[in-house]
Design a protein around this motif. Structure first.
Motif, PDB file in Angstrom:
ATOM      1  N   THR A 131       0.923  -0.987  -0.063  1.00  0.00           N
ATOM      2  CA  THR A 131       0.053   0.071   0.014  1.00  0.00           C
ATOM      3  C   THR A 131       0.800   1.173  -0.129  1.00  0.00           C
ATOM      4  OG1 THR A 131      -0.176  -0.052   2.349  1.00  0.00           O
ATOM      5  CG2 THR A 131      -1.963  -1.176   1.121  1.00  0.00           C
ATOM      6  N   TRP A 132       2.264   1.005   0.014  1.00  0.00           N
ATOM      7  CA  TRP A 132       3.202   2.385   0.251  1.00  0.00           C
ATOM      8  C   TRP A 132       3.037   3.147   1.466  1.00  0.00           C
ATOM      9  CZ3 TRP A 132       7.013   4.505  -3.225  1.00  0.00           C
ATOM     10  CH2 TRP A 132       7.231   3.420  -4.294  1.00  0.00           C
ATOM     11  N   GLU A 133       2.343   2.439   2.190  1.00  0.00           N
ATOM     12  CA  GLU A 133       2.263   3.194   3.581  1.00  0.00           C
ATOM     13  C   GLU A 133       3.729   3.314   4.458  1.00  0.00           C
ATOM     14  OE1 GLU A 133      -0.890   2.288   6.201  1.00  0.00           O
ATOM     15  OE2 GLU A 133      -2.645   2.485   4.794  1.00  0.00           O
ATOM     16  N   ALA A 179       7.270   6.659   6.347  1.00  0.00           N
ATOM     17  CA  ALA A 179       5.690   6.380   6.912  1.00  0.00           C
ATOM     18  C   ALA A 179       4.824   7.594   6.270  1.00  0.00           C
ATOM     19  CB  ALA A 179       5.530   6.213   8.319  1.00  0.00           C
ATOM     20  N   GLN A 180       3.849   7.217   5.429  1.00  0.00           N
ATOM     21  CA  GLN A 180       3.004   8.014   5.050  1.00  0.00           C
ATOM     22  C   GLN A 180       1.476   7.610   5.459  1.00  0.00           C
ATOM     23  OE1 GLN A 180       0.977   8.440   1.872  1.00  0.00           O
ATOM     24  NE2 GLN A 180       1.188   6.156   1.273  1.00  0.00           N
ATOM     25  N   LYS A 181       0.592   8.489   5.146  1.00  0.00           N
ATOM     26  CA  LYS A 181      -0.946   8.424   5.253  1.00  0.00           C
ATOM     27  C   LYS A 181      -1.483   9.280   4.471  1.00  0.00           C
ATOM     28  CE  LYS A 181      -4.737   7.118   8.025  1.00  0.00           C
ATOM     29  NZ  LYS A 181      -5.141   6.895   9.440  1.00  0.00           N
ATOM     30  N   ASP A 182      -2.510   9.027   3.412  1.00  0.00           N
ATOM     31  CA  ASP A 182      -3.247   9.810   2.638  1.00  0.00           C
ATOM     32  C   ASP A 182      -2.455  10.802   1.855  1.00  0.00           C
ATOM     33  OD1 ASP A 182      -5.588   8.491   3.438  1.00  0.00           O
ATOM     34  OD2 ASP A 182      -5.809   9.858   5.034  1.00  0.00           O
ATOM     35  N   PRO A 227      25.936  -2.803  17.803  1.00  0.00           N
ATOM     36  CA  PRO A 227      25.815  -1.181  17.407  1.00  0.00           C
ATOM     37  C   PRO A 227      24.574  -0.921  16.836  1.00  0.00           C
ATOM     38  CG  PRO A 227      27.888  -2.155  16.898  1.00  0.00           C
ATOM     39  CD  PRO A 227      26.922  -3.306  17.291  1.00  0.00           C
ATOM     40  N   THR A 228      23.685   0.083  17.342  1.00  0.00           N
ATOM     41  CA  THR A 228      22.216   0.285  16.603  1.00  0.00           C
ATOM     42  C   THR A 228      22.193   2.231  16.867  1.00  0.00           C
ATOM     43  OG1 THR A 228      21.547  -1.603  17.093  1.00  0.00           O
ATOM     44  CG2 THR A 228      20.049   0.176  16.622  1.00  0.00           C
ATOM     45  N   PHE A 229      22.258   2.664  15.631  1.00  0.00           N
ATOM     46  CA  PHE A 229      21.813   4.040  15.719  1.00  0.00           C
ATOM     47  C   PHE A 229      20.807   4.580  14.785  1.00  0.00           C
ATOM     48  CE2 PHE A 229      22.775   8.341  14.265  1.00  0.00           C
ATOM     49  CZ  PHE A 229      22.983   9.166  15.333  1.00  0.00           C
ATOM     50  N   SER A 230      20.028   5.395  15.090  1.00  0.00           N
ATOM     51  CA  SER A 230      18.873   5.846  14.274  1.00  0.00           C
ATOM     52  C   SER A 230      18.466   7.148  14.510  1.00  0.00           C
ATOM     53  CB  SER A 230      17.698   4.853  14.507  1.00  0.00           C
ATOM     54  OG  SER A 230      17.209   5.094  15.548  1.00  0.00           O
ATOM     55  N   VAL A 231      18.122   8.005  13.495  1.00  0.00           N
ATOM     56  CA  VAL A 231      17.578   9.392  13.647  1.00  0.00           C
ATOM     57  C   VAL A 231      16.067   9.209  12.918  1.00  0.00           C
ATOM     58  CG1 VAL A 231      17.864  11.601  12.667  1.00  0.00           C
ATOM     59  CG2 VAL A 231      19.911  10.101  13.148  1.00  0.00           C
ATOM     60  N   LEU A 232      15.161   9.775  13.831  1.00  0.00           N
ATOM     61  CA  LEU A 232      13.668   9.786  13.380  1.00  0.00           C
ATOM     62  C   LEU A 232      13.400  10.923  13.410  1.00  0.00           C
ATOM     63  CD1 LEU A 232      10.953   8.525  13.211  1.00  0.00           C
ATOM     64  CD2 LEU A 232      10.731   8.460  15.641  1.00  0.00           C
ATOM     65  N   TYR A 233      12.755  11.345  12.264  1.00  0.00           N
ATOM     66  CA  TYR A 233      12.160  12.620  11.901  1.00  0.00           C
ATOM     67  C   TYR A 233      10.676  12.473  11.892  1.00  0.00           C
ATOM     68  CZ  TYR A 233      16.635  14.073   9.943  1.00  0.00           C
ATOM     69  OH  TYR A 233      17.930  14.599   9.612  1.00  0.00           O
ATOM     70  N   GLU A 234       9.694  13.333  12.788  1.00  0.00           N
ATOM     71  CA  GLU A 234       8.331  13.209  12.696  1.00  0.00           C
ATOM     72  C   GLU A 234       7.821  14.700  12.595  1.00  0.00           C
ATOM     73  OE1 GLU A 234       7.222  10.138  16.282  1.00  0.00           O
ATOM     74  OE2 GLU A 234       8.838  11.321  16.915  1.00  0.00           O
ATOM     75  N   VAL A 235       6.844  14.465  11.594  1.00  0.00           N
ATOM     76  CA  VAL A 235       6.181  15.812  11.232  1.00  0.00           C
ATOM     77  C   VAL A 235       5.096  16.134  12.263  1.00  0.00           C
ATOM     78  CG1 VAL A 235       4.837  16.891   9.558  1.00  0.00           C
ATOM     79  CG2 VAL A 235       6.516  15.581   9.040  1.00  0.00           C
TER      80      VAL A 235
END
Length: 156
Positions: free
Chosen positions: A57-59, A75-78, A146-154
């Motif tokens: 669904t490309w969500e 991640a997207q919606k609509d 080793p785990t590293f992440s950067v999360l951008y949330e609108v």
């Protein structure tokens, strides 16, 4: 009359430029763009969609670029981009600690904000930045690997 018109146009241009500044940016790319446009822009920068890790669904879309140390999850919606996460592939704990500190310092300068750091241990660190357009969270977890992440949330 002509001066009033020029002044009006200048004020409207200034307003248009300043209202765009409130958008959260991912490496200079506005996250307020329509989802398909955002993905197209990433593809123009060399990222490719990983169809094996992207849902039908490309969500949730997974993207990678051969010369980068991270993968992207979007991640997207609509048709609206909600979040983007960089997941880094690094082999040593020292590398992730150094990268966490480097990116934290870079975000302080870029966003002009101090992060909220609820966890600051050697092998588990979190830094949360809040901007007008959203949130940026850096997470380091060196528990088993080793785990590293950067999360951008609108912001909605």
């Amino acid at each position: 009359m002509k001066k009033i018109f020029v002044a009006f146009v200048a004020v409207m241009a200034l307003y248009a430029c300043s209202s765009g500044e409130k958008d959260l940016k991912y490496r200079g790319l506005s996250m307020a763009l329509p989802f398909e446009t955002f993905v197209d822009s990433l593809q123009a920068r060399g990222f490719a969609v990983d169809s094996a890790k992207t849902d039908s669904t490309w969500e949730r879309v997974s993207m990678a670029k051969p010369d980068e140390k991270f993968r992207l999850m979007l991640a997207q919606k609509d048709g609206i981009l909600l979040a983007l996460q960089e997941n880094y592939k690094i082999s040593t704990n020292d590398s992730t600690r150094h990268l966490w500190q480097q990116l934290r310092d870079d975000f302080e300068k870029e966003l002009g904000a101090w992060p909220n750091c609820p966890i600051l241990k050697d092998d588990h660190k979190v830094a949360k930045f809040e901007t007008d357009g959203g949130f940026v969270t850096l997470t380091l977890e060196n528990t088993y690997r080793p785990t590293f992440s950067v999360l951008y949330e609108v912001k909605k």
